[in-house]
Write an enzyme that holds these catalytic residues in place. Structure first.
Site, PDB file in Angstrom:
ATOM      1  N   LYS A   1     -10.333  13.108   8.201  1.00  0.00           N
ATOM      2  CA  LYS A   1      -9.951  12.321   9.280  1.00  0.00           C
ATOM      3  C   LYS A   1      -9.931  13.756  10.389  1.00  0.00           C
ATOM      4  CE  LYS A   1      -6.682   8.786   8.127  1.00  0.00           C
ATOM      5  NZ  LYS A   1      -7.249   7.566   8.967  1.00  0.00           N
TER       6      LYS A   1
ATOM      7  N   ASP B   1       1.377   6.299   5.438  1.00  0.00           N
ATOM      8  CA  ASP B   1       0.556   5.376   5.113  1.00  0.00           C
ATOM      9  C   ASP B   1       1.141   4.771   3.684  1.00  0.00           C
ATOM     10  OD1 ASP B   1      -1.834   4.016   5.772  1.00  0.00           O
ATOM     11  OD2 ASP B   1      -3.002   5.425   4.640  1.00  0.00           O
TER      12      ASP B   1
ATOM     13  N   GLU C   1      -9.524   3.538   2.281  1.00  0.00           N
ATOM     14  CA  GLU C   1      -9.193   3.734   0.662  1.00  0.00           C
ATOM     15  C   GLU C   1      -7.968   2.765   0.658  1.00  0.00           C
ATOM     16  OE1 GLU C   1      -7.600   5.517   3.241  1.00  0.00           O
ATOM     17  OE2 GLU C   1      -5.551   4.853   2.974  1.00  0.00           O
TER      18      GLU C   1
ATOM     19  N   ARG D   1      -7.846  -0.484   0.961  1.00  0.00           N
ATOM     20  CA  ARG D   1      -8.411  -1.791   0.210  1.00  0.00           C
ATOM     21  C   ARG D   1      -8.830  -1.310  -1.052  1.00  0.00           C
ATOM     22  NH1 ARG D   1     -12.742  -2.044   4.963  1.00  0.00           N
ATOM     23  NH2 ARG D   1     -10.903  -1.270   5.930  1.00  0.00           N
TER      24      ARG D   1
ATOM     25  N   ASP E   1     -12.314   7.237   3.615  1.00  0.00           N
ATOM     26  CA  ASP E   1     -11.048   6.846   4.563  1.00  0.00           C
ATOM     27  C   ASP E   1     -10.771   5.280   4.529  1.00  0.00           C
ATOM     28  OD1 ASP E   1      -8.902   7.467   6.135  1.00  0.00           O
ATOM     29  OD2 ASP E   1     -10.105   7.607   7.868  1.00  0.00           O
TER      30      ASP E   1
ATOM     31  N   LYS F   1       0.832  -1.182   0.068  1.00  0.00           N
ATOM     32  CA  LYS F   1       0.002   0.073   0.129  1.00  0.00           C
ATOM     33  C   LYS F   1       0.905   1.253  -0.118  1.00  0.00           C
ATOM     34  CE  LYS F   1      -3.180   2.607   2.947  1.00  0.00           C
ATOM     35  NZ  LYS F   1      -3.987   2.586   4.089  1.00  0.00           N
TER      36      LYS F   1
ATOM     37  N   ASP G   1      -2.747  10.387   3.809  1.00  0.00           N
ATOM     38  CA  ASP G   1      -4.352   9.686   3.971  1.00  0.00           C
ATOM     39  C   ASP G   1      -4.689  10.836   4.795  1.00  0.00           C
ATOM     40  OD1 ASP G   1      -6.514   8.504   4.180  1.00  0.00           O
ATOM     41  OD2 ASP G   1      -5.726   6.891   5.342  1.00  0.00           O
TER      42      ASP G   1
HETATM   43  N1  BES Z   1      -4.358   4.322   6.953  1.00  0.00           N
HETATM   44  C1  BES Z   1      -5.501   4.186   7.565  1.00  0.00           C
HETATM   45  C2  BES Z   1      -5.435   3.163   8.849  1.00  0.00           C
HETATM   46  C3  BES Z   1      -4.303   3.511  10.064  1.00  0.00           C
HETATM   47  C4  BES Z   1      -4.855   4.731  10.946  1.00  0.00           C
HETATM   48  C5  BES Z   1      -3.305   3.000  10.328  1.00  0.00           C
HETATM   49  C6  BES Z   1      -4.322   4.793  12.013  1.00  0.00           C
HETATM   50  C7  BES Z   1      -2.308   3.674  11.307  1.00  0.00           C
HETATM   51  C8  BES Z   1      -2.959   4.533  12.188  1.00  0.00           C
HETATM   52  C9  BES Z   1      -6.541   3.593   6.867  1.00  0.00           C
HETATM   53  O1  BES Z   1      -6.521   4.131   5.760  1.00  0.00           O
HETATM   54  C10 BES Z   1      -7.823   3.861   7.705  1.00  0.00           C
HETATM   55  O2  BES Z   1      -8.139   5.345   7.562  1.00  0.00           O
HETATM   56  N2  BES Z   1      -8.622   2.948   7.810  1.00  0.00           N
HETATM   57  C11 BES Z   1      -9.790   3.229   8.605  1.00  0.00           C
HETATM   58  C12 BES Z   1     -10.985   2.345   8.081  1.00  0.00           C
HETATM   59  C13 BES Z   1     -12.325   2.384   8.294  1.00  0.00           C
HETATM   60  C14 BES Z   1     -12.763   3.937   7.896  1.00  0.00           C
HETATM   61  C15 BES Z   1     -13.120   1.363   8.004  1.00  0.00           C
HETATM   62  C16 BES Z   1      -9.777   3.199  10.109  1.00  0.00           C
HETATM   63  O3  BES Z   1      -8.842   2.301  10.602  1.00  0.00           O
HETATM   64  O4  BES Z   1     -10.205   4.193  10.616  1.00  0.00           O
HETATM   65 ZN    ZN Z   2      -4.867   4.743   4.707  1.00  0.00          ZN
HETATM   66 MN    MN Z   3      -7.860   6.001   5.403  1.00  0.00          MN
END
Ligand code: BES
Ligand code: ZN
Ligand code: MN
Length: 495
Positions: A279, A290, A351, A353, A349, A267, A272
Site C-alpha cells: 500500500k 483491519d 487479502e 477475502r 492487498d 476479518k 494490512d
Molecule cells: N483492508 C483493505 C480495505 C480498506 C482500505 C478498508 C482502506 C478501509 C480503508 C483491504 O484489504 C484492501 O486492501 N482492499 C483492496 C482491494 C483491491 C486490491 C481489490 C482495496 O480496497 O483497495
Molecule cells: Zn485488508
Molecule cells: Mn488489503
C-alpha cells in the site's frame, strides 16, 4: 457509568442535576412545567427573558435557587417538535453530556419520555439514551504515560420513567449496558496498535473473554491445524508474516445443543500492509483497524453473554497479518482453498477475502442457521456509500432484510448492494478457478461475489464495514460498529 430507574414526579427529583427538555418555541416538557409551578414560574420566566429558545442542542445550566428540586437544573433544547428525529435525539443526549461534563454534577436524572420523537416507544428512548450515554464515557488512554487526570463527568444516571413502565425500561437499560460493554471491548481491540494486537493477542483475548463463563468455549487452530485442513488461501496471507496466524472459534451456548447457531465470521487482519502489492504510505497506520470485523465479533459475543440470551452463537475469527517478505505470496501465485477451488492471487492487498473464504468453508461445520461475515473489506465501499452505512450483500433476502431492520431498530445503518450474477464474470482467471480481484468497477460487489463462491451451502450475508468501523482525523478511533446491529439481530432471533 451506572444506571438506575426512578419513578418520582419531576418536582421531587433529588439528584445533582435534573435534566428538563425544552422544545421550540420556549416550551417546557410536562415535567418541566411541574418544576416551574413549584418554583413560582422561575423556569418560564427564564424562557421569557430569551435565555433559552429551545433550539436543538442548546443548554442552560441553573446551579442554584431551585426550591425542592435537584441541586441543579439543566435545560436542554430539542428544537422544533416536528423536526425531531433519531439523529436529533442523539444530538440532545450529546448536548446533555457536554454540559454536564463541564459542570460539577456527577449524577443526573433524565426523563427519556420527554424527548419528543414520534414513532419510537419508551423502551427505544430509554435504550438509545442509555446506549449513547454509556458510549460517551469511552476513552482509550491506556497507552499514554503520566498521571491520568482525575476523571470528571457523569458517574451515575437516574432514568425516570412511570412506575407502570419499570419492567420494560429495566430491560431496555440492561440491553443498552450490555451492548455498550460489547462496543467498548470492540473499540479497545480496534484501537490497540498492531505491535500489541497480534493474532496471538486476539487468541488470548478470546480465552480471556471465556474465562469463568460456562456458556463460552474457545478453540484456537494453529497454522499446523490449518495446513491439515488445507486452508491454503488463509495460509497464503500469513506466509509473509513473522506472527503466526490463528483461527479462533468462540462458541456461546445459551440454548439447547440442537439449536442451530448464528455464525459470525470476522476479518482479523491485525495489520494490512498490502503485502507484496504494498500500500502507499498515506494513512497506512489506519490499517491496524483491519481487524475491526473480528473486534465486532468479540463485542457481540460479550453483549450476548452479558445478557445470557437463549440462543446459540459461534464466532469465527481468521487472524493474521498481511506483510511483505521474502517468502510472502507473490502476485500471480495460485493457491488452493479449503473448498478445493483454486485462486489466482493477482493482488496480495485483496487479502481479506482470502482469509474469509477458508473461514467461511470452515463455518459449515457448525451447521449454521445463518452465517454473517463482517469485514473491512474494500476501500470501494467508502467510495460507494461513504461513512454512514455499512454495506450488506448476501444470498438470502430474509436474512438481509432482517439485518436491515435490525440496523434501523438500533440506529446502526446498513445498505444493500446487488449481488447479481453479471458481476461474477469480473473474477475470471486464465489460470485458476477464479482471480482474487475483479478490477476497478464495483469493487465491493466483486469482493462479495468472491465470497459467495464459498457460501453456497447456507444462508449468508456479508457486511462491508470499511467506512463505518473507525473514524479518521481528529476523532481517529474505532467506533464499535456494527456491534449494535449484530446484537440487535440476535436479540430479534430470541423474541
Ligand atoms: N483492508 C483493505 C480495505 C480498506 C482500505 C478498508 C482502506 C478501509 C480503508 C483491504 O484489504 C484492501 O486492501 N482492499 C483492496 C482491494 C483491491 C486490491 C481489490 C482495496 O480496497 O483497495
Ligand atoms: Zn485488508
Ligand atoms: Mn488489503
Amino acid at each position: 457509568m451506572e444506571f438506575a430507574l426512578k419513578h418520582n414526579t419531576a418536582e421531587k427529583a433529588r439528584s445533582a442535576c435534573q435534566v428538563i427538555t425544552v422544545t421550540q418555541p420556549r416550551k417546557l416538557s410536562a415535567g418541566g412545567q411541574r418544576v416551574d409551578s413549584s418554583n413560582k414560574g422561575m423556569l418560564s420566566a427564564i424562557l421569557k427573558r430569551g435565555d433559552m429558545e429551545g433550539k436543538l442542542g442548546q443548554t442552560l445550566l441553573l446551579t442554584s435557587g431551585i426550591a425542592g428540586a435537584a441541586q441543579r437544573v439543566l435545560l436542554v433544547g430539542c428544537g422544533k417538535e416536528s423536526e425531531m428525529n433519531e439523529r436529533n435525539f442523539a444530538r440532545v443526549i450529546d448536548a446533555i453530556v457536554k454540559a454536564l461534563t463541564a459542570s460539577g454534577a456527577r449524577d443526573t436524572e433524565i426523563c427519556p419520555a420527554d424527548i419528543p420523537l414520534k414513532g419510537r416507544d419508551l423502551s427505544w428512548k430509554v435504550r438509545q439514551a442509555t446506549l449513547l450515554l454509556g458510549n460517551s464515557e469511552y476513552r482509550f488512554e491506556r497507552l499514554k504515560s503520566g498521571k491520568k487526570a482525575a476523571r470528571k463527568g457523569l458517574r451515575k444516571v437516574y432514568v425516570n420513567v412511570a412506575r407502570g413502565e419499570a419492567a420494560r425500561a429495566a430491560k431496555a437499560i440492561g440491553e443498552a449496558v450490555a451492548i455498550s460493554a460489547g462496543m467498548s471491548l470492540s473499540r479497545d481491540l480496534g484501537n490497540l496498535p498492531a505491535n500489541i494486537c497480534t493474532p496471538t493477542y486476539l487468541a488470548k483475548q478470546a480465552r480471556e473473554l471465556a474465562r469463568g463463563d460456562k456458556s463460552l468455549r474457545v478453540n484456537v487452530l494453529e497454522e499446523a491445524d490449518m495446513k491439515h485442513l488445507k486452508m491454503g488461501s488463509l495460509l497464503s496471507v500469513s506466509a509473509g508474516s513473522r506472527q503466526p496466524a490463528k483461527l479462533i472459534a468462540i462458541k456461546y451456548r445459551g440454548a439447547a445443543a440442537a439449536e442451530q447457531p448464528v455464525v459470525l465470521v470476522g476479518k482479523g487482519v491485525t495489520f494490512d500492509t498490502g503485502g507484496i502489492s504494498l500500500k502507499p504510505g498515506q494513512a497506512m497506520d489506519e490499517m491496524k483497524f483491519d481487524m475491526c470485523g473480528a473486534a465486532s465479533v468479540f463485542g457481540t459475543l460479550k453483549a450476548v453473554t452479558q445478557m445470557q440470551l437463549p440462543v446459540n452463537v459461534v464466532g469465527i475469527i481468521p487472524a493474521t497479518e498481511n506483510m511483505p517478505d521474502g517468502i510472502a505470496t507473490r502476485p500471480g501465485d495460485i493457491v488452493t482453498s479449503m473448498s478445493g477451488q483454486t485462486i489466482e492471487i493477482l493482488n496480495t492487498d485483496a487479502e481479506g477475502r482470502l482469509i474469509l473464504c477458508d473461514a467461511l468453508t470452515y463455518a459449515a461445520k457448525f451447521k449454521p442457521r445463518c452465517v454473517i461475515d463482517i469485514a473491512t473489506l474494500t476501500g470501494a465501499c467508502i467510495i460507494a456509500l461513504g461513512k454512514v452505512p455499512s454495506a450488506v450483500l448476501g444470498n438470502n433476502p430474509a436474512l438481509i432484510n432482517g439485518l436491515i431492520k435490525s440496523g434501523q431498530q438500533i440506529e446502526d445503518k446498513i445498505w444493500e448492494l446487488p449481488l447479481w450474477d453479471e458481476y461474477q464474470d469480473q473474477l475470471k482467471s486464465n489460470f485458476a478457478d477464479m482471480a482474487n480481484i475483479g478490477g476497478r468497477d464495483a469493487g465491493t460487489i466483486t469482493a462479495a461475489c468472491f465470497l459467495s463462491r464459498f457460501t453456497k451451502d447456507y444462508k449468508w450475508a456479508h457486511l462491508d464495514i470499511a467506512g463505518t468501523a473507525w473514524k479518521s482525523g481528529e476523532d481517529k478511533g474505532a467506533t464499535g460498529r456494527p456491534v449494535p446491529l449484530l446484537t440487535q439481530y440476535i436479540l430479534n432471533q430470541v423474541k
